[in-house]
Design an enzyme around this catalytic site. Structure first.
Site, PDB file in Angstrom:
ATOM      1  CE  LYS A   1       8.376  -4.209 -14.437  1.00 28.30           C
ATOM      2  NZ  LYS A   1       7.751  -4.865 -13.255  1.00 28.30           N
TER       3      LYS A   1
ATOM      4  CB  THR B   1       7.041  -2.497 -18.986  1.00 26.04           C
ATOM      5  OG1 THR B   1       6.753  -1.561 -19.829  1.00 26.04           O
ATOM      6  CG2 THR B   1       8.589  -2.327 -18.237  1.00 26.04           C
ATOM      7  CG  ASP B   2       6.136  -1.267 -24.205  1.00 27.62           C
ATOM      8  OD1 ASP B   2       6.230  -0.924 -23.229  1.00 27.62           O
ATOM      9  OD2 ASP B   2       5.224  -0.939 -25.128  1.00 27.62           O
ATOM     10  CD  GLU B   3       7.884   2.510 -20.177  1.00 29.49           C
ATOM     11  OE1 GLU B   3       8.729   3.120 -19.684  1.00 29.49           O
ATOM     12  OE2 GLU B   3       6.491   2.663 -20.176  1.00 29.49           O
TER      13      GLU B   3
ATOM     14  CG  LEU C   1      -0.998  10.949 -21.312  1.00 29.98           C
ATOM     15  CD1 LEU C   1      -0.509  12.417 -21.598  1.00 29.98           C
ATOM     16  CD2 LEU C   1      -0.836  10.395 -23.000  1.00 29.98           C
TER      17      LEU C   1
ATOM     18  N   GLY D   1      15.361  11.911 -21.518  1.00 32.04           N
ATOM     19  CA  GLY D   1      15.853  10.600 -22.110  1.00 32.04           C
ATOM     20  C   GLY D   1      14.246  10.091 -22.532  1.00 32.04           C
TER      21      GLY D   1
ATOM     22  CE1 TYR E   1       8.230   0.578 -14.331  1.00 30.73           C
ATOM     23  CE2 TYR E   1       8.162   1.192 -16.635  1.00 30.73           C
ATOM     24  CZ  TYR E   1       7.699   0.305 -15.677  1.00 30.73           C
ATOM     25  OH  TYR E   1       6.718  -0.599 -15.879  1.00 30.73           O
ATOM     26  CB  SER E   2      12.590   1.033 -19.145  1.00 28.99           C
ATOM     27  OG  SER E   2      13.714   1.849 -19.240  1.00 28.99           O
TER      28      SER E   2
ATOM     29  CG  LEU F   1      -2.002  -1.149   1.078  1.00 26.38           C
ATOM     30  CD1 LEU F   1      -2.756  -1.050   2.322  1.00 26.38           C
ATOM     31  CD2 LEU F   1      -2.734  -1.475  -0.011  1.00 26.38           C
ATOM     32  CB  THR F   2       3.686   2.655  -2.319  1.00 19.29           C
ATOM     33  OG1 THR F   2       2.941   2.145  -3.653  1.00 19.29           O
ATOM     34  CG2 THR F   2       4.456   1.393  -1.867  1.00 19.29           C
TER      35      THR F   2
HETATM   36  P1  NAD Z   1       0.791   0.746  -9.952  1.00 25.52           P
HETATM   37  O1  NAD Z   1       2.093   1.485  -9.459  1.00 25.52           O
HETATM   38  O2  NAD Z   1      -0.389   1.159 -10.048  1.00 25.52           O
HETATM   39  O3  NAD Z   1       0.924  -0.408  -8.754  1.00 25.52           O
HETATM   40  C1  NAD Z   1       1.816  -1.131  -8.078  1.00 25.52           C
HETATM   41  C2  NAD Z   1       1.323  -1.668  -6.919  1.00 25.52           C
HETATM   42  O4  NAD Z   1       2.547  -2.229  -6.275  1.00 25.52           O
HETATM   43  C3  NAD Z   1       0.826  -1.076  -5.601  1.00 25.52           C
HETATM   44  O5  NAD Z   1      -0.301  -1.426  -5.295  1.00 25.52           O
HETATM   45  C4  NAD Z   1       1.717  -0.592  -4.686  1.00 25.52           C
HETATM   46  O6  NAD Z   1       1.287  -0.407  -3.240  1.00 25.52           O
HETATM   47  C5  NAD Z   1       2.549  -1.924  -4.763  1.00 25.52           C
HETATM   48  N1  NAD Z   1       3.989  -1.914  -4.366  1.00 25.52           N
HETATM   49  C6  NAD Z   1       4.923  -1.070  -4.634  1.00 25.52           C
HETATM   50  N2  NAD Z   1       5.903  -1.230  -3.983  1.00 25.52           N
HETATM   51  C7  NAD Z   1       5.864  -2.492  -3.231  1.00 25.52           C
HETATM   52  C8  NAD Z   1       6.437  -3.024  -2.377  1.00 25.52           C
HETATM   53  N3  NAD Z   1       7.781  -2.965  -1.924  1.00 25.52           N
HETATM   54  N4  NAD Z   1       6.023  -4.219  -1.535  1.00 25.52           N
HETATM   55  C9  NAD Z   1       4.705  -4.696  -1.987  1.00 25.52           C
HETATM   56  N5  NAD Z   1       3.909  -3.849  -2.878  1.00 25.52           N
HETATM   57  C10 NAD Z   1       4.377  -2.647  -3.286  1.00 25.52           C
HETATM   58  O7  NAD Z   1       1.348  -0.147 -11.148  1.00 25.52           O
HETATM   59  P2  NAD Z   1       0.731  -0.958 -12.407  1.00 25.52           P
HETATM   60  O8  NAD Z   1       0.667   0.203 -13.598  1.00 25.52           O
HETATM   61  O9  NAD Z   1      -0.286  -1.561 -12.067  1.00 25.52           O
HETATM   62  O10 NAD Z   1       1.744  -1.697 -12.736  1.00 25.52           O
HETATM   63  C11 NAD Z   1       1.729  -3.146 -12.285  1.00 25.52           C
HETATM   64  C12 NAD Z   1       2.726  -4.133 -12.793  1.00 25.52           C
HETATM   65  O11 NAD Z   1       2.729  -3.976 -14.236  1.00 25.52           O
HETATM   66  C13 NAD Z   1       4.262  -3.358 -12.796  1.00 25.52           C
HETATM   67  O12 NAD Z   1       5.016  -4.411 -12.390  1.00 25.52           O
HETATM   68  C14 NAD Z   1       4.447  -2.665 -13.896  1.00 25.52           C
HETATM   69  O13 NAD Z   1       5.841  -2.577 -14.367  1.00 25.52           O
HETATM   70  C15 NAD Z   1       3.808  -3.451 -14.989  1.00 25.52           C
HETATM   71  N6  NAD Z   1       3.267  -2.811 -16.212  1.00 25.52           N
HETATM   72  C16 NAD Z   1       2.742  -1.834 -16.116  1.00 25.52           C
HETATM   73  C17 NAD Z   1       2.090  -1.133 -17.275  1.00 25.52           C
HETATM   74  C18 NAD Z   1       1.132   0.082 -17.229  1.00 25.52           C
HETATM   75  O14 NAD Z   1       0.968   0.579 -18.502  1.00 25.52           O
HETATM   76  N7  NAD Z   1       0.809   0.451 -16.143  1.00 25.52           N
HETATM   77  C19 NAD Z   1       2.469  -1.597 -18.412  1.00 25.52           C
HETATM   78  C20 NAD Z   1       3.137  -2.738 -18.604  1.00 25.52           C
HETATM   79  C21 NAD Z   1       3.635  -3.543 -17.611  1.00 25.52           C
HETATM   80  P1  TYD Z   2       3.038   7.761 -18.875  1.00 22.78           P
HETATM   81  O1  TYD Z   2       1.747   7.730 -18.890  1.00 22.78           O
HETATM   82  O2  TYD Z   2       4.123   8.303 -18.077  1.00 22.78           O
HETATM   83  O3  TYD Z   2       3.578   6.350 -19.583  1.00 22.78           O
HETATM   84  P2  TYD Z   2       5.251   6.022 -19.989  1.00 22.78           P
HETATM   85  O4  TYD Z   2       5.929   6.985 -20.041  1.00 22.78           O
HETATM   86  O5  TYD Z   2       5.500   4.825 -19.263  1.00 22.78           O
HETATM   87  O6  TYD Z   2       4.991   5.454 -21.516  1.00 22.78           O
HETATM   88  O7  TYD Z   2       3.168   8.773 -20.318  1.00 22.78           O
HETATM   89  C1  TYD Z   2       2.631   8.389 -21.803  1.00 22.78           C
HETATM   90  C2  TYD Z   2       3.266   9.506 -22.687  1.00 22.78           C
HETATM   91  O8  TYD Z   2       2.576  10.763 -22.469  1.00 22.78           O
HETATM   92  C3  TYD Z   2       4.738   9.432 -22.492  1.00 22.78           C
HETATM   93  O9  TYD Z   2       5.362   9.614 -23.811  1.00 22.78           O
HETATM   94  C4  TYD Z   2       5.043  10.625 -21.816  1.00 22.78           C
HETATM   95  C5  TYD Z   2       3.673  11.500 -22.099  1.00 22.78           C
HETATM   96  N1  TYD Z   2       3.157  12.238 -20.889  1.00 22.78           N
HETATM   97  C6  TYD Z   2       3.101  13.748 -21.053  1.00 22.78           C
HETATM   98  O10 TYD Z   2       3.246  14.367 -22.343  1.00 22.78           O
HETATM   99  N2  TYD Z   2       2.466  14.425 -20.145  1.00 22.78           N
HETATM  100  C7  TYD Z   2       2.448  14.086 -19.000  1.00 22.78           C
HETATM  101  O11 TYD Z   2       2.119  14.835 -17.940  1.00 22.78           O
HETATM  102  C8  TYD Z   2       2.668  12.675 -18.679  1.00 22.78           C
HETATM  103  C9  TYD Z   2       2.557  12.032 -17.486  1.00 22.78           C
HETATM  104  C10 TYD Z   2       2.961  11.961 -19.693  1.00 22.78           C
END
Ligand code: NAD
Ligand code: TYD
Length: 347
Positions: free
Chosen positions: A159, A130-132, A195, A288, A155-156, A35-36
Site C-alpha cells: 500500500k 491505510t494508516d498501516e 478480526l 511482524g 500488505y502495508s 470479484l476475487t
Molecule cells: P476488500 O478485500 O473487502 O475488497 C477488495 C475488493 O477489491 C474486492 O471486491 C476484490 O474483488 C477487489 N479486487 C481485488 N483485486 C482486484 C483486482 N486485481 N482487480 C479488480 N478488483 C480487485 O477490501 P476493503 O477492506 O474493502 O478495502 C478497500 C480499500 O480500502 C483497500 O484499498 C484497503 O487497502 C483500504 N483500507 C481498508 C481498511 C480496512 O480496515 N478494511 C482500512 C483502511 C484502508
Molecule cells: P485485522 O482485522 O486483521 O486488521 P489489521 O491487522 O489490518 O489491523 O486484525 C486486527 C487486530 O486483531 C490485529 O492486531 C490482529 C488481531 N487479530 C487476532 O488477534 N486474531 C485474528 O484471528 C485476527 C484476524 C486478527
C-alpha cells in the site's frame, strides 16, 4: 460525470458505491471489480438496478484492459479501492500484493494519464489507503499526515508503494490526485477473515476465538459508513495533492474490544453472560505484528468538517445484528475456499 469506483464489490467499496449512487444521481457510477474471494455482488443486490449504475468485471492487473475501459467510458474521476487487503494473506503470498496493489494501481494511473493528459481540468485520481503505511507506534503519539512512512508487513509495504506512485504521478506528470489513509474499518459486509467479523462468526458457531499474541495490540476503529462519508467529503471538498488521515478517535486493545464484542453477542443471542468469553483462545502471534496504530484525524475534522457519526458501542451493535440477520450472506462467503483458508491459518 463518469465516476469509476474500483473494488466496489468489496467491503468498503460497496458502501462507497451505495453512497455515491444516492448522492450523485445525475452522474454515472461505474463499479470495476475482479470479484476475487473478497468481492461479492450480493453486497450490492439492493442497488444493482439503479439507472446510473454499471458493473464492470475486470482485473486491474491487466494493463490493456484498463486502457480500453478508460477509452470506452471516458472516466472523469477515479476512486480507487481495489486491493488485496488482509495482512495475514500478505504474509503467505507477498507477490500477489505487489501485483494487485502496486502494478494494479500503476495500470490505473497509466490509463488515467493517457486519457487525461491533454486537459486535467475536472479530473481526479482519489487513492484510498491505510494508516498501516506509517508502521507501528509505541504507547504514545498519533499518526499525522506528516508522519514518515515505515511499513512493516507485505500488505502495508504494497500500500505504501502504491501511495508513493500516486504521489509521484502527481509530481512528475501533474496528475490530479488525493490520498486518504484510514484506520481499521468494521461494519456490515466485511469478509470474515478480519478480526471483528471472524470473531462474530466464530461466536455464532461456538468456535474458538483466536487472539494473536498477548492481545494487547491496539487499533483505532471506524464504522465503515463513516469511512464512506469521509471519502465523499474528501471527494467533494478535498484539495488536490493533499493527504487526509481518517480515524475514529477510538482506540482499543484487541482484548478489550473482544470482551465487549462477546458481551454484546451474548446479549443479542440470549446466551448466559460470559458464554462467548469462554471461547477466547490465545494463539501464536502474527509475525511482524504492529503493536499500535492511532490516527490523528484533526485535519479532516477541522478543514472538511467530518467526524464519525456513530459511537463504537452503537456501531458494534449494528454490526452484530447485521451478521445475525444475514446468515445466508455469511454462509455464502464461508463455504468453499474459506474453509481451506481457515484451516491453513488457524488449525
Ligand atoms: P476488500 O478485500 O473487502 O475488497 C477488495 C475488493 O477489491 C474486492 O471486491 C476484490 O474483488 C477487489 N479486487 C481485488 N483485486 C482486484 C483486482 N486485481 N482487480 C479488480 N478488483 C480487485 O477490501 P476493503 O477492506 O474493502 O478495502 C478497500 C480499500 O480500502 C483497500 O484499498 C484497503 O487497502 C483500504 N483500507 C481498508 C481498511 C480496512 O480496515 N478494511 C482500512 C483502511 C484502508
Ligand atoms: P485485522 O482485522 O486483521 O486488521 P489489521 O491487522 O489490518 O489491523 O486484525 C486486527 C487486530 O486483531 C490485529 O492486531 C490482529 C488481531 N487479530 C487476532 O488477534 N486474531 C485474528 O484471528 C485476527 C484476524 C486478527
Amino acid at each position: 460525470m463518469n465516476i469509476l469506483i474500483t473494488g466496489g464489490a468489496g467491503f468498503i467499496g460497496s458502501h462507497v458505491v451505495r453512497l455515491f449512487l444516492k448522492s450523485y444521481p445525475k452522474d454515472k457510477i461505474y463499479n470495476l471489480d475482479a470479484l476475487t474471494y473478497a468481492g461479492n455482488l450480493e453486497n450490492l443486490k439492493d442497488i444493482e438496478d439503479a439507472p446510473n449504475y454499471t458493473f464492470l468485471k475486470a482485473d486491474i492487473t491487466d494493463a490493456e484492459e484498463m486502457m480500453a475501459l478508460f477509452e470506452e467510458h471516458d472516466f472523469d474521476k477515479v476512486i480507487h479501492l481495489a486491493a488485496e487487503s488482509h495482512v495475514d494473506r500478505s504474509i503467505e503470498d507477498p507477490l500477489q500484493f505487489v501485483k494487485t496493489n502496486i502494478i494494479g494501481t500503476l495500470n490505473l494511473l497509466n490509463a488515467a494519464l493517457a486519457i487525461w493528459k491533454k486537459d486535467f481540468s475536472g479530473k481526479l485520481f482519489y487513492h484510498i489507503s491505510t494508516d498501516e503505511v506509517y508502521g507501528s507506534l509505541g504507547s504514545e503519539g498519533l499518526f499525522t499526515e506528516e508522519t514518515a512512512y515505515d511499513p512493516n508487513s507485505p500488505y502495508s509495504a504494497s500500500k505504501a508503494g502504491s501511495d508513493h506512485f500516486v504521489r509521484a504521478y502527481g509530481e512528475t506528470y501533474g496528475l490530479p490526485y488525493i490520498i486518504s489513509n484510514c484506520s481499521n474499518n468494521y461494519g456490515p459486509n466485511q469478509f470474515p477473515e478480519k478480526l471483528i467479523p471472524l470473531f462474530i462468526n466464530n461466536c455464532i458457531n461456538e468456535k474458538p476465538l483466536p487472539v494473536y499474541g498477548d492481545g494487547q495490540y491496539t487499533r483505532d476503529w471506524l464504522y465503515v459508513i463513516d469511512h464512506a462519508r469521509a471519502i465523499e467529503v474528501i471527494y467533494k471538498n478535498g484539495i488536490q495533492g493533499e493527504t487526509y488521515n481518517i480515524g475514529g478517535f477510538n482506540e482499543w486493545t484487541n482484548i478489550d474490544l473482544i470482551h465487549m464484542l462477546c458481551e454484546l453477542i451474548d446479549k443479542e443471542l440470549g446466551r448466559a453472560p460470559g458464554s462467548s468469553k469462554k471461547l477466547i483462545t490465545y494463539v501464536k502471534d502474527r509475525p511482524g505484528h504492529d503493536r499500535r496504530y492511532a490516527i490523528d484525524a484533526t485535519k479532516i475534522k477541522n478543514e472538511l468538517h467530518w467526524e464519525p457519526s456513530v459511537t463504537f458501542e452503537e456501531g458494534l451493535a449494528k454490526t452484530i445484528s447485521w451478521y445475525l440477520n444475514n446468515s445466508e450472506w455469511l454462509q455464502g462467503v464461508t463455504s468453499g475456499n474459506y474453509k481451506e483458508y481457515y484451516k491453513k491459518q488457524y488449525l
